[in-house]
Structure formats: structure tokens, C-alpha cells
Motif scaffolding. Structure first.
Motif, mmCIF file in Angstrom:
data_model
loop_
_atom_site.group_PDB
_atom_site.id
_atom_site.type_symbol
_atom_site.label_atom_id
_atom_site.label_comp_id
_atom_site.label_asym_id
_atom_site.label_seq_id
_atom_site.Cartn_x
_atom_site.Cartn_y
_atom_site.Cartn_z
ATOM 1 N N SER A 1 0.345 5.825 -7.667
ATOM 2 C CA SER A 1 -0.771 6.138 -6.756
ATOM 3 C C SER A 1 -0.480 5.620 -5.344
ATOM 4 O O SER A 1 -1.061 6.077 -4.380
ATOM 5 C CB SER A 1 -2.092 5.573 -7.292
ATOM 6 O OG SER A 1 -2.120 4.173 -7.056
ATOM 7 N N ARG A 2 0.458 4.655 -5.231
ATOM 8 C CA ARG A 2 0.862 4.139 -3.909
ATOM 9 C C ARG A 2 2.080 4.895 -3.380
ATOM 10 O O ARG A 2 2.691 4.483 -2.400
ATOM 11 C CB ARG A 2 1.197 2.645 -3.999
ATOM 12 C CG ARG A 2 0.082 1.789 -4.560
ATOM 13 C CD ARG A 2 -0.776 1.183 -3.462
ATOM 14 N NE ARG A 2 -2.046 0.734 -3.993
ATOM 15 C CZ ARG A 2 -2.314 -0.486 -4.406
ATOM 16 N NH1 ARG A 2 -1.380 -1.405 -4.329
ATOM 17 N NH2 ARG A 2 -3.505 -0.795 -4.869
ATOM 18 N N GLY A 3 2.504 5.910 -4.091
ATOM 19 C CA GLY A 3 3.588 6.749 -3.579
ATOM 20 C C GLY A 3 4.953 6.478 -4.191
ATOM 21 O O GLY A 3 5.937 7.104 -3.783
ATOM 22 N N ALA B 1 0.816 -1.218 0.000
ATOM 23 C CA ALA B 1 0.000 0.000 0.000
ATOM 24 C C ALA B 1 0.850 1.269 0.000
ATOM 25 O O ALA B 1 0.432 2.300 -0.528
ATOM 26 C CB ALA B 1 -0.914 -0.007 1.227
ATOM 27 N N ARG B 2 2.066 1.195 0.588
ATOM 28 C CA ARG B 2 2.908 2.395 0.679
ATOM 29 C C ARG B 2 4.246 2.123 0.008
ATOM 30 O O ARG B 2 4.961 1.210 0.421
ATOM 31 C CB ARG B 2 3.175 2.751 2.154
ATOM 32 C CG ARG B 2 1.938 3.138 2.967
ATOM 33 C CD ARG B 2 1.486 4.555 2.671
ATOM 34 N NE ARG B 2 2.574 5.533 2.721
ATOM 35 C CZ ARG B 2 3.000 6.133 3.814
ATOM 36 N NH1 ARG B 2 2.464 5.853 4.975
ATOM 37 N NH2 ARG B 2 3.969 7.022 3.750
ATOM 38 N N LEU B 3 4.570 2.918 -1.017
ATOM 39 C CA LEU B 3 5.807 2.643 -1.763
ATOM 40 C C LEU B 3 6.800 3.803 -1.729
ATOM 41 O O LEU B 3 7.809 3.771 -2.450
ATOM 42 C CB LEU B 3 5.463 2.326 -3.227
ATOM 43 C CG LEU B 3 4.623 1.070 -3.443
ATOM 44 C CD1 LEU B 3 4.267 0.908 -4.916
ATOM 45 C CD2 LEU B 3 5.381 -0.153 -2.956
ATOM 46 N N ASP B 4 6.538 4.809 -0.898
ATOM 47 C CA ASP B 4 7.383 6.025 -0.902
ATOM 48 C C ASP B 4 8.859 5.719 -0.696
ATOM 49 O O ASP B 4 9.716 6.405 -1.240
ATOM 50 C CB ASP B 4 6.981 7.035 0.173
ATOM 51 C CG ASP B 4 5.591 6.834 0.721
ATOM 52 O OD1 ASP B 4 5.056 5.718 0.607
ATOM 53 O OD2 ASP B 4 5.057 7.795 1.253
ATOM 54 N N GLU B 5 9.154 4.693 0.100
ATOM 55 C CA GLU B 5 10.557 4.455 0.472
ATOM 56 C C GLU B 5 11.246 3.416 -0.411
ATOM 57 O O GLU B 5 12.378 3.027 -0.142
ATOM 58 C CB GLU B 5 10.638 4.005 1.941
ATOM 59 C CG GLU B 5 10.138 5.038 2.941
ATOM 60 C CD GLU B 5 10.848 6.387 2.760
ATOM 61 O OE1 GLU B 5 12.052 6.384 2.468
ATOM 62 O OE2 GLU B 5 10.170 7.423 2.895
#
Ligand code: PRP
Ligand code: URA
Length: 207
Positions: free
Chosen positions: A148-150, A119-123
Motif C-alpha cells: 500500500s506504500r508502493g 510513506a513511499r517505498l516505490d524505489e
């Protein structure tokens, strides 16, 4: 197209030639997909940020590096799976997300059937794996989901791209890298890359 890298290395081009050949069996096709994925991913990860680390060898103090961010490998099913296994020794710590997209044979538009991406891909450093970039529709749909997931650090790894598909992908993701072994001139009426290699999913799966 600044972001596009074509790997012209003779070992890559010789394997690509065998991959294209219609006489190549599905077992050899699968093996070649993996053998081609490794040098493409070496190039795709060339500029990954690292930070320095200190260690001791048995002889003396030394400095080295570690990757600064985690890597997420994202094969697009089915054909992208053929590129995944060979990457395990290269990136043993990488996480793996799966994207299921099937191109509709009439409209040539990708249709979703699986989203198994964190769900979170920023890193993460995110690598999309798919042997074929034809119209670009599937890679663009995958990239849009990942953004869209970052995901901010995106790289698309394909074995063969069409010129039009590479242009469309670079236009949609101007900051992303695209690494390929070849860019073929055109698509036929059925949306196949010419000369290409045929249907990569069917050839890899043997059905
Ligand atoms: C193929 C290929 C890409 C897509 C490329 O997959 O592996 O995912 O077509 O075409 P595009 O750039 O025009 O979208 P396909 O949808 O045939 O699924 P498969 O791998 O299950 O055979
Ligand atoms: N998908 C494939 O597998 N091959 C092509 O040539 C185009 C799309």
C-alpha cells in the motif's frame, strides 16, 4: 511454488538444528537468529539490480557495480529484531522500517501495534524479516502494508515456514520471493509450527 527458496546448506541446517533445540539458551538463540539471517539474506539479495561503475585501483582502471536501488529492512517485532543486527555489516547502507504485529492467541490473527515504515517505498528493495511463517497472517499483513506504500520489489525472509503459510504467502504475493531455511509440515491446534522451535519471540527475548 516458483518463488520459494529453501537454503539446504549444511552450515545453515546445523545452526537451525541448534536453534530448534529446546535446551538452547536465549543468548545462544539470539546469536543463532543473526547467524542464520545472514546467509538467507545473501540468497534473498542474489538478483538485486546493479549498475556498472568505473574506478581506479592503485594499479589500474577497473569496472565494478553498485546496487541500483536502496534496500529497506523491515523486521516484524519482536522476533524479527533478532535477525536485524547481524545484517548491518552486510547491508550497512540499508534503511530500517519497523512493523509491530502480535498474533492474537485465540483467533491467530495478527494485531497491529506499530507502523514505522516510510510513506513511499516505490524505489526500495524491501526485505521482510521474521523467523516464523506459521499461518502466514503476520507476513501477509506486513506485505499488504508495504504494497500500500508502493513497494514493488518484495522479498520475505523467514527461518522456518509451515507448508500452509508458505502457500498462503506465495498465493497472496505471486511476484515476491520467499527465502527460508526449512519448511515444516504442519501447525498444531495453537497455530505453532510442528516441529518448529516454539515461540520465537519468547525464546529470543528470554521472556
Ligand atoms: C510470531 C512470529 C510471527 C508470527 C507468525 O510472532 O514471530 O510474527 O508469530 O505467525 P503467523 O504466520 O501465524 O502470523 P508473535 O505474534 O508471537 O509476536 P512476538 O514475536 O512478539 O512473540
Ligand atoms: N509464532 C512462533 O513464534 N512460533 C510458531 O511456531 C508459530 C508462530
Amino acid at each position: 511454488m516458483k518463488a520459494l527458496t529453501i537454503i539446504g546448506h549444511p552450515l545453515v541446517q546445523a545452526k537451525l538444528t541448534r536453534l530448534r533445540d529446546r535446551r538452547t539458551s536465549h543468548a545462544e538463540f539470539r546469536r543463532l537468529l543473526g547467524e542464520l539471517a545472514a546467509p538467507l539474506v545473501y540468497e534473498a539479495t542474489r538478483d538485486l539490480p546493479v549498475h556498472p561503475v568505473r574506478l581506479r585501483t592503485p594499479v589500474a582502471a577497473a569496472t565494478g557495480v553498485e546496487l541500483r536501488r536502496e534496500v529497506l529492512l523491515t523486521p516484524i517485532l519482536r522476533a524479527g529484531l533478532g535477525m536485524l543486527d547481524a545484517l548491518r555489516p552486510l547491508l550497512p547502507e540499508a534503511r530500517v522500517g519497523f512493523i509491530g504485529l502480535a498474533r492474537n492467541e485465540s483467533t491467530l490473527l495478527p494485531e497491529w501495534y506499530l507502523d514505522k515504515v516510510p510513506a513511499r517505498l516505490d524505489e526500495f528493495e524491501v526485505l521482510v524479516l521474521d523467523p516464523m511463517l506459521a499461518t502466514g497472517g503476520s507476513a501477509i499483513a506486513a506485505g499488504e502494508l508495504l504494497q500500500s506504500r508502493g513497494a514493488r520489489n518484495l522479498c520475505f525472509v523467514h527461518i522456518i515456514a509451515s507448508a500452509a503459510g508458505a502457500r498462503a504467502l506465495a498465493r497472496r504475493f505471486p511476484k515476491a520471493r520467499i527465502v527460508v531455511a526449512a519448511v515444516d509440515a504442519r501447525l498444531d491446534k495453537r497455530g505453532y509450527i510442528v516441529p518448529g522451535l516454539g515461540d520465537a519471540g519468547d525464546r529470543a527475548c528470554g521472556c
